[in-house]
Design a protein around this motif. Structure first.
Motif, PDB file in Angstrom:
ATOM      1  N   PHE B 192       0.832  -1.199   0.000  1.00 34.22           N
ATOM      2  CA  PHE B 192       0.000   0.000   0.000  1.00 34.22           C
ATOM      3  C   PHE B 192       0.868   1.251   0.000  1.00 34.22           C
ATOM      4  O   PHE B 192       0.629   2.192  -0.755  1.00 34.22           O
ATOM      5  N   GLY B 193       1.901   1.242   0.843  1.00 35.57           N
ATOM      6  CA  GLY B 193       2.819   2.382   0.880  1.00 35.57           C
ATOM      7  C   GLY B 193       3.443   2.633  -0.483  1.00 35.57           C
ATOM      8  O   GLY B 193       3.506   3.772  -0.963  1.00 35.57           O
ATOM      9  N   PHE B 194       3.860   1.562  -1.125  1.00 34.62           N
ATOM     10  CA  PHE B 194       4.505   1.674  -2.434  1.00 34.62           C
ATOM     11  C   PHE B 194       3.520   2.209  -3.477  1.00 34.62           C
ATOM     12  O   PHE B 194       3.820   3.132  -4.234  1.00 34.62           O
ATOM     13  N   ALA B 195       2.327   1.628  -3.471  1.00 36.37           N
ATOM     14  CA  ALA B 195       1.306   2.053  -4.434  1.00 36.37           C
ATOM     15  C   ALA B 195       0.907   3.499  -4.181  1.00 36.37           C
ATOM     16  O   ALA B 195       0.698   4.274  -5.120  1.00 36.37           O
ATOM     17  N   TYR B 196       0.815   3.863  -2.907  1.00 38.55           N
ATOM     18  CA  TYR B 196       0.447   5.232  -2.543  1.00 38.55           C
ATOM     19  C   TYR B 196       1.499   6.206  -3.065  1.00 38.55           C
ATOM     20  O   TYR B 196       1.167   7.238  -3.661  1.00 38.55           O
ATOM     21  N   ALA B 197       2.777   5.851  -2.856  1.00 37.18           N
ATOM     22  CA  ALA B 197       3.860   6.704  -3.343  1.00 37.18           C
ATOM     23  C   ALA B 197       3.804   6.827  -4.867  1.00 37.18           C
ATOM     24  O   ALA B 197       3.978   7.896  -5.434  1.00 37.18           O
ATOM     25  N   LEU B 198       3.517   5.699  -5.548  1.00 38.32           N
ATOM     26  CA  LEU B 198       3.481   5.728  -7.014  1.00 38.32           C
ATOM     27  C   LEU B 198       2.340   6.590  -7.528  1.00 38.32           C
ATOM     28  O   LEU B 198       2.470   7.298  -8.520  1.00 38.32           O
ATOM     29  N   SER B 199       1.183   6.524  -6.855  1.00 38.57           N
ATOM     30  CA  SER B 199       0.025   7.215  -7.427  1.00 38.57           C
ATOM     31  C   SER B 199      -0.194   8.607  -6.858  1.00 38.57           C
ATOM     32  O   SER B 199      -0.837   9.427  -7.494  1.00 38.57           O
ATOM     33  N   ARG B 200       0.346   8.900  -5.653  1.00 40.25           N
ATOM     34  CA  ARG B 200       0.014  10.182  -5.038  1.00 40.25           C
ATOM     35  C   ARG B 200       1.186  11.144  -4.934  1.00 40.25           C
ATOM     36  O   ARG B 200       1.013  12.268  -4.478  1.00 40.25           O
ATOM     37  N   SER B 201       2.400  10.684  -5.277  1.00 45.31           N
ATOM     38  CA  SER B 201       3.523  11.613  -5.166  1.00 45.31           C
ATOM     39  C   SER B 201       3.968  12.042  -6.569  1.00 45.31           C
ATOM     40  O   SER B 201       3.509  11.492  -7.563  1.00 45.31           O
ATOM     41  N   CYS B 202       4.830  13.018  -6.599  1.00 41.06           N
ATOM     42  CA  CYS B 202       5.405  13.442  -7.871  1.00 41.06           C
ATOM     43  C   CYS B 202       6.878  13.081  -7.918  1.00 41.06           C
ATOM     44  O   CYS B 202       7.687  13.761  -8.552  1.00 41.06           O
ATOM     45  N   PHE B 262       4.625  -9.573  -3.090  1.00 46.99           N
ATOM     46  CA  PHE B 262       4.584  -8.111  -3.178  1.00 46.99           C
ATOM     47  C   PHE B 262       4.004  -7.592  -4.504  1.00 46.99           C
ATOM     48  O   PHE B 262       3.094  -6.758  -4.497  1.00 46.99           O
ATOM     49  N   PRO B 263       4.491  -8.077  -5.651  1.00 52.36           N
ATOM     50  CA  PRO B 263       3.947  -7.527  -6.903  1.00 52.36           C
ATOM     51  C   PRO B 263       2.452  -7.797  -7.082  1.00 52.36           C
ATOM     52  O   PRO B 263       1.741  -6.939  -7.624  1.00 52.36           O
ATOM     53  N   HIS B 264       1.975  -8.950  -6.618  1.00 52.75           N
ATOM     54  CA  HIS B 264       0.546  -9.250  -6.754  1.00 52.75           C
ATOM     55  C   HIS B 264      -0.285  -8.221  -5.985  1.00 52.75           C
ATOM     56  O   HIS B 264      -1.256  -7.670  -6.504  1.00 52.75           O
ATOM     57  N   ALA B 265       0.119  -7.977  -4.724  1.00 51.15           N
ATOM     58  CA  ALA B 265      -0.607  -7.001  -3.913  1.00 51.15           C
ATOM     59  C   ALA B 265      -0.499  -5.611  -4.528  1.00 51.15           C
ATOM     60  O   ALA B 265      -1.472  -4.867  -4.605  1.00 51.15           O
ATOM     61  N   LEU B 266       0.698  -5.290  -5.009  1.00 54.78           N
ATOM     62  CA  LEU B 266       0.919  -3.952  -5.571  1.00 54.78           C
ATOM     63  C   LEU B 266      -0.006  -3.680  -6.759  1.00 54.78           C
ATOM     64  O   LEU B 266      -0.609  -2.612  -6.859  1.00 54.78           O
ATOM     65  N   MET B 267      -0.134  -4.679  -7.655  1.00 52.30           N
ATOM     66  CA  MET B 267      -0.978  -4.480  -8.840  1.00 52.30           C
ATOM     67  C   MET B 267      -2.415  -4.162  -8.443  1.00 52.30           C
ATOM     68  O   MET B 267      -3.037  -3.250  -8.982  1.00 52.30           O
ATOM     69  N   ILE B 268      -2.934  -4.937  -7.495  1.00 56.34           N
ATOM     70  CA  ILE B 268      -4.336  -4.756  -7.104  1.00 56.34           C
ATOM     71  C   ILE B 268      -4.538  -3.402  -6.427  1.00 56.34           C
ATOM     72  O   ILE B 268      -5.468  -2.658  -6.742  1.00 56.34           O
ATOM     73  N   ILE B 269      -3.617  -3.051  -5.514  1.00 57.84           N
ATOM     74  CA  ILE B 269      -3.800  -1.799  -4.766  1.00 57.84           C
ATOM     75  C   ILE B 269      -3.592  -0.593  -5.676  1.00 57.84           C
ATOM     76  O   ILE B 269      -4.295   0.411  -5.564  1.00 57.84           O
ATOM     77  N   THR B 270      -2.649  -0.694  -6.605  1.00 58.10           N
ATOM     78  CA  THR B 270      -2.435   0.416  -7.539  1.00 58.10           C
ATOM     79  C   THR B 270      -3.711   0.688  -8.330  1.00 58.10           C
ATOM     80  O   THR B 270      -4.119   1.838  -8.502  1.00 58.10           O
ATOM     81  N   THR B 271      -4.351  -0.387  -8.810  1.00 59.98           N
ATOM     82  CA  THR B 271      -5.602  -0.215  -9.546  1.00 59.98           C
ATOM     83  C   THR B 271      -6.647   0.457  -8.668  1.00 59.98           C
ATOM     84  O   THR B 271      -7.345   1.376  -9.104  1.00 59.98           O
ATOM     85  N   ALA B 272      -6.734   0.002  -7.416  1.00 58.13           N
ATOM     86  CA  ALA B 272      -7.741   0.562  -6.508  1.00 58.13           C
ATOM     87  C   ALA B 272      -7.488   2.043  -6.264  1.00 58.13           C
ATOM     88  O   ALA B 272      -8.420   2.845  -6.230  1.00 58.13           O
ATOM     89  N   LEU B 273      -6.224   2.424  -6.124  1.00 57.15           N
ATOM     90  CA  LEU B 273      -5.912   3.839  -5.875  1.00 57.15           C
ATOM     91  C   LEU B 273      -6.119   4.677  -7.130  1.00 57.15           C
ATOM     92  O   LEU B 273      -6.485   5.840  -7.059  1.00 57.15           O
ATOM     93  N   ALA B 274      -5.902   4.048  -8.281  1.00 56.50           N
ATOM     94  CA  ALA B 274      -5.991   4.802  -9.530  1.00 56.50           C
ATOM     95  C   ALA B 274      -7.420   5.229  -9.830  1.00 56.50           C
ATOM     96  O   ALA B 274      -7.647   6.199 -10.541  1.00 56.50           O
TER      97      ALA B 274
END
Lengths: 370, 663
Positions: B192-202, B262-274
């Motif tokens: 979640f932290g990783f996905a959050y950083a990818l989608s919410r930071s610059c 990790f990558p499996h969780a990341l893919m799903i959470i990234t989609t959810a955040l997007a």
């Protein structure tokens, strides 16, 4: 039978159910060769369901369909004889316009040169002679629509089905295409059924209109018949504008009581003292004089029947005419909408808040069951 | 509606062909999934025991004259007590010799023996000859040594009783649940932290971070285990960091599980955040909500389905994983390894089946919950509105960058350690570089042939799997009517996701290794590995295909039918070309998974069809840890290469089709 001789498409007692819901009830209809018929009705009235039953895409639950004397009631689409255009056009996005139009021809084992020739011919017919190499996404909506039409008629089907073909286009293009499609149909003489919810489209294109509501046919007739002589209140209300007045059949023959006002009306079969709806179209109301209170009435003037004074509550300018909302204490709290020409408004100096003498022609006052 | 006969559609040629294809692929799924699972379930509920009342013996005197009356084996045993009751329980292969019933038995004695069944279905063997029924068979005492009786099968819960009364076995349930839950919590939090950083930071280098985070998907799950051995094992580089705790056990399993899930969780959470709606953030800002409050009232609720879904996917992956606990689990037993130990170590197939059933329960529950949540996620997605665009924030961007760097470093170190271990001569004594660990042919595990077999398996799975999955998805999406058949097919297509690989592999043994099965010849061949891999990874591929097909205009088939063009021409000329990007996605997914999977195929490979992923396992088992790491990295490079090829192919396809995609 004498009738079936000229009837090209015969729909006989069709019913369609989805579980408990009846989408089509007792639909019977004859469509003649080369005729352009529109199925018109609000969304959910069953018009598309009926079209899909004719195409074999969604089979009816009961009833039969005959086309050119052949029973096609339960045939799959591929064994019927029709071309179809959908609202979405359903053009194949990865094929060029040429290949889209040629799709059905290629399967018919036609020689290549003949296909090329036919495609060129069709492109010219729909007025897009040099767009063949493009992909559908590179064309405008109206152009895509015409390509879909060209593809549907490429194999010269006996029946052309159009499912809301113009709904996805913007207003101007839609009006132009109406004319073009009608023109094309007349030129080819192909029997055509079009589904639409747009009454103007139906009125301007169809030879005959089938008005549908809640899965039943309300009326079948020419555009003029449908407009001038609506068979039901629904038709009167759905097509064009109609004033609906709560009324009661009077003892006096050929008259109804609207509020305190007795109005002569056209013939009907309702018994005395039953509640009815009296309907008149806004453009049928005739303006007589301007401000009634100012003009001194000549007693000897033979007053037409159904003439009443009304107050002008609101005036709305709609370009080619004025829409005027009128009220009259005698007919109760019911509002009356009238369309007056710009000329009449100027001539009679109609102004908001003033009064006017209007005539409700008895032949145009239709009586429907309440 | 009037009474009468409902109009029944006359089936066109297209309808018949489409249904035919659908039934064929449904049959494929039934034969490769439903029937094996049934075989396994019936195995779990079958018990075998010797029924001594079924047999009678007659013994002669020294002259070979049968004077004494026949006696039931049951009575004989009751008298002598030679065979205790617990010895009467056995497996399907059980054989019981009868000589121990006669304490004075000698194979040289002139005494002769007669044996027969007391009922028509009593089975016994003399040598390898099988006898059934009540006819007397006479043997001399030498041959009597080779007389054995066969067990009878009964249905019941006896296997489960045994399972739950064996502490070493059912402790595994607790262990499995514990490592799975802990790994899930850690993975979902980190992802979640990783996905959050990818989608919410610059922050910069988002693409690089995304790429590195996806790398673990390209390696078998047991590879991080090998890296952990090198890092924290008995001779590990960083052993002191373990502070006396052993990496072999729950620590290692959790550590490695976090890596590979990790990558499996990341893919799903990234989609959810997007999919979160920017307007909600604008509204929150206009209400002057603090960032903390916005996070808890907007961000988390918006991503909750993604988080739940990710949690169940990770849980499922960890609890069903076999490779990692096998390598790093030590004495810490978990369910998936128990199946392997029961089957391969002890040849106790019934108990293997019982553990499989136990493992199926959490897997199916997690799967069912995930499906429910996914449906809601889809509903959110379709109602999407304004896409959120992050704004630069120096402090937050730097924190994000540091966090992602840390995670990326962790992933790179795990892979780097494996590559390092593969390239040095003998850790920790001889650190000079050498390629001798790549000399697979001199080690256990199948050598370079295993690597070649794996590539072959990957390619065959990708090719046939994509074809079967896509055709199946097309038929189920586009067939008219036939509603029951279609929903049945959907169910079959969803089922593989709920079945752990170990369970599938074991089910295949029961089903395909049965000599009565006409499909028995494929047992031990490449074909069964390909079939198993296709079935194992069917669901995700099917869903990808269905999603792509749903995006096609539903009226294409109607138009084609009205133009009297058969569906297969439309399929070839329009459907396949338009869906090509998704088709490529399915093939790379199948290829990568076939390359890395261990769980299902570990039961099914033969000496002719050893696989690279299994070789990693076997070499590690045999103590050749460095070659195991080398082979694991070969899988990684192959998959990375395949991914690049896939990327280039997709780009080429997109470029070719660009002219009709964009106006």
């Amino acid at each position: 039978m004498d009738n079936s001789a000229k009837s090209f498409l015969r729909i006989d007692n069709i019913w369609k159910s989805y579980g408990d819901f009846l989408a089509l009830k007792e639909i019977s209809l004859d469509i003649n060769e080369s005729e352009f018929v529109c199925f018109l009705g609000p969304s959910g009235c069953g018009k598309t369901t009926l079209l899909r039953a004719i195409a074999g895409l969604d089979l009816q639950t009961r009833g039969t369909v005959h086309q050119a004397g052949r029973d096609i009631s339960n045939l799959p689409p591929a064994e019927r004889d029709f071309g179809i255009v959908f609202q979405s056009y359903a053009l194949f996005p990865n094929l060029t316009v040429d290949r889209n139009i040629a799709f059905g021809l290629e399967n018919a084992k036609m020689p290549k040169s003949a296909i090329t020739q036919r495609v060129t011919e069709l492109l010219e017919l729909v007025g897009l002679p040099d767009q063949g190499r493009k992909y559908p996404a590179q064309l405008s909506g109206g152009q895509q629509q015409r390509i879909a039409l060209a593809r549907a008629i490429a194999t010269s089907p006996g029946l052309l089905l159009l499912d809301e073909p113009l709904s996805a286009l913007d207003a101007k293009v839609r009006v132009r295409l109406r004319h073009e499609v009608k023109e094309l149909q007349r030129k080819l003489g192909v029997t055509t059924v079009m589904v639409t919810h747009d009454q103007e489209e139906a009125l301007s294109m169809a030879d005959r209109i089938v008005v549908m509501n809640h899965g039943v046919i309300e009326q079948v007739g020419t555009p003029l018949e449908i407009y001038r002589e609506p068979a039901t209140l629904f038709v009167a209300d759905f097509i064009g504008e109609t004033n609906q007045l709560e009324a009661r059949v009077s003892n006096k023959t050929g008259a109804v009581q609207v509020g305190d006002q007795l109005l002569a009306c056209c013939e009907h079969e309702h018994a005395s003292d039953t509640k009815v709806v009296a309907a008149i179209r806004p453009e049928d109301i005739i303006p007589h004089t301007g401000d009634a209170s100012k003009s001194s009435r000549k007693k000897d003037f033979a007053e037409p029947e159904n003439t009443i004074d009304a107050r002008i509550d609101e005036m709305e300018f709609l370009g080619s005419f004025w829409r005027i909302r009128l009220s009259n204490a005698a007919i109760g709290a019911q509002e009356l909408v009238a369309d007056f020409s710009i000329n009449a408004v100027r001539r009679l100096s109609v102004v908001e808040g003033g009064t006017i003498r209007i005539e409700i022609p008895s032949q145009r006052l239709k009586i429907f069951p309440a | 509606m009037p009474a009468g006969v409902t109009v029944k559609a006359k089936l066109g040629r297209d309808d018949i062909m489409m249904r035919g294809f659908m039934v064929m692929i449904a049959l494929y799924l039934i034969v490769t999934l439903a029937l094996p699972l049934y075989a396994m379930l019936s195995k779990a509920f079958s018990t075998y025991h010797f029924d001594l009342t079924q047999y009678e013996l007659q013994v002669s005197d020294e002259q070979g004259v049968f004077g004494s009356p026949p006696v039931s084996v049951q009575q004989l045993n009751a008298k002598t007590g030679a065979i205790p009751d617990e010895k009467l329980a056995t497996s399907s292969d059980g054989r019981l010799g009868l000589t121990k019933l006669f304490p004075e038995f000698s194979f040289r004695s002139p005494v002769r023996y007669r044996i027969r069944g007391t009922s028509g279905d009593a089975v016994f063997l003399i040598g390898s000859e099988r006898y059934v029924g009540t006819e007397w068979q006479e043997t001399d005492s030498n041959t009597f040594r080779r007389v054995v009786v066969r067990p009878v099968k009964s249905r019941g819960l006896a296997n489960f009783t045994t399972y739950f009364s064996t502490p070493s076995l059912f402790y595994s349930i607790r262990n499995s649940l514990m490592v799975s839950v802990i790994s899930t919590i850690i993975t979902v939090t980190l992802a979640f932290g990783f996905a959050y950083a990818l989608s919410r930071s610059c922050m910069r280098y988002k693409g690089v971070f995304r790429l590195i985070a996806m790398a673990p998907i390209l390696v078998p799950s047991l590879l991080p285990g090998i890296a952990l051995v090198y890092l924290f094992g008995n001779q590990g580089m960083l052993k002191s960091m373990m502070m006396g705790e052993s990496i072999y056990g729950p620590y290692g399993i959790v550590f490695g599980s976090v890596f590979f899930t990790f990558p499996h969780a990341l893919m799903i959470i990234t989609t959810a955040l997007a999919i979160s709606d920017a307007r909600l953030y604008e509204a929150a800002a206009s209400l002057r909500a603090s960032p903390w409050k916005v996070f808890w009232t907007v961000t988390i609720p918006g991503a909750r389905y993604g988080l739940i879904s990710a949690a169940f996917v990770v849980f499922n992956l960890v609890i069903t994983d076999f490779g990692l606990p096998k390598v790093i689990g030590g004495q810490y037993n978990v369910l998936a390894v128990d199946i392997y130990k029961q089957v391969i170590g002890q040849q106790n197939f019934e108990m293997g089946a019982v553990v499989s059933v136990v493992l199926l329960i959490p897997a199916i529950v997690a799967f069912a919950i995930d499906r429910q949540v996914q449906k809601k996620q889809v509903a959110l997605l379709s109602a999407r509105s304004v896409v959120f665009q992050p704004k630069p924030n120096r402090r937050f961007d730097w924190i994000s960058f540091a966090y992602c760097t840390l995670i990326a470093a962790f992933i790179i170190i795990i892979l780097g350690v494996c590559q390092f271990a593969a390239l040095i001569k003998f850790w920790p004594y001889d650190l000079s570089f050498s390629l001798r660990n790549y000399n697979f042919d001199v080690m256990d595990g199948g050598g370079w042939d295993a690597y070649r077999n794996s590539i072959q398996l990957g390619l065959l799975t990708a090719f046939f799997g994509t074809a079967i999955v896509f055709v199946g998805a097309y038929m189920v999406e586009k067939t008219q009517g036939f509603r029951t058949g279609r929903s049945l097919f959907q169910l079959l297509a969803m089922l593989p996701m709920a079945i752990p690989g170990m369970v599938l592999g074991l089910a295949y043994i029961f089903f395909f290794n049965n000599p009565d099965n006409p499909l028995n010849p494929i047992y031990g061949t490449m074909a069964i590995l390909v079939i198993c891999s296709i079935t194992h990874f069917y669901t995700v591929s099917h869903l990808t295909a269905v999603t792509a097909l749903k995006q096609m205009d539903t009226e294409f088939e109607s138009v084609s039918a009205s133009l009297k063009t058969p569906f297969y021409k439309l399929f070839a000329r329009v459907t396949v070309p338009v869906c090509l990007p998704s088709i490529l996605d399915i093939s790379i997914y199948l290829f990568v998974n076939a390359m890395t999977t261990v769980s299902a195929v570990v039961f099914l490979y033969s000496s002719q069809t050893t696989l690279a992923s299994v070789a990693v396992l076997n070499m590690d088992d045999a103590g050749d840890v460095a070659p195991a790491a080398a082979m694991g990295m070969m899988i990684f490079y192959t998959n990375a290469f395949a991914r690049i090829v896939h990327l280039l192919a997709s780009k080429a396809v997109l470029k070719r089709t660009q002219e009709w995609r964009v106006r």
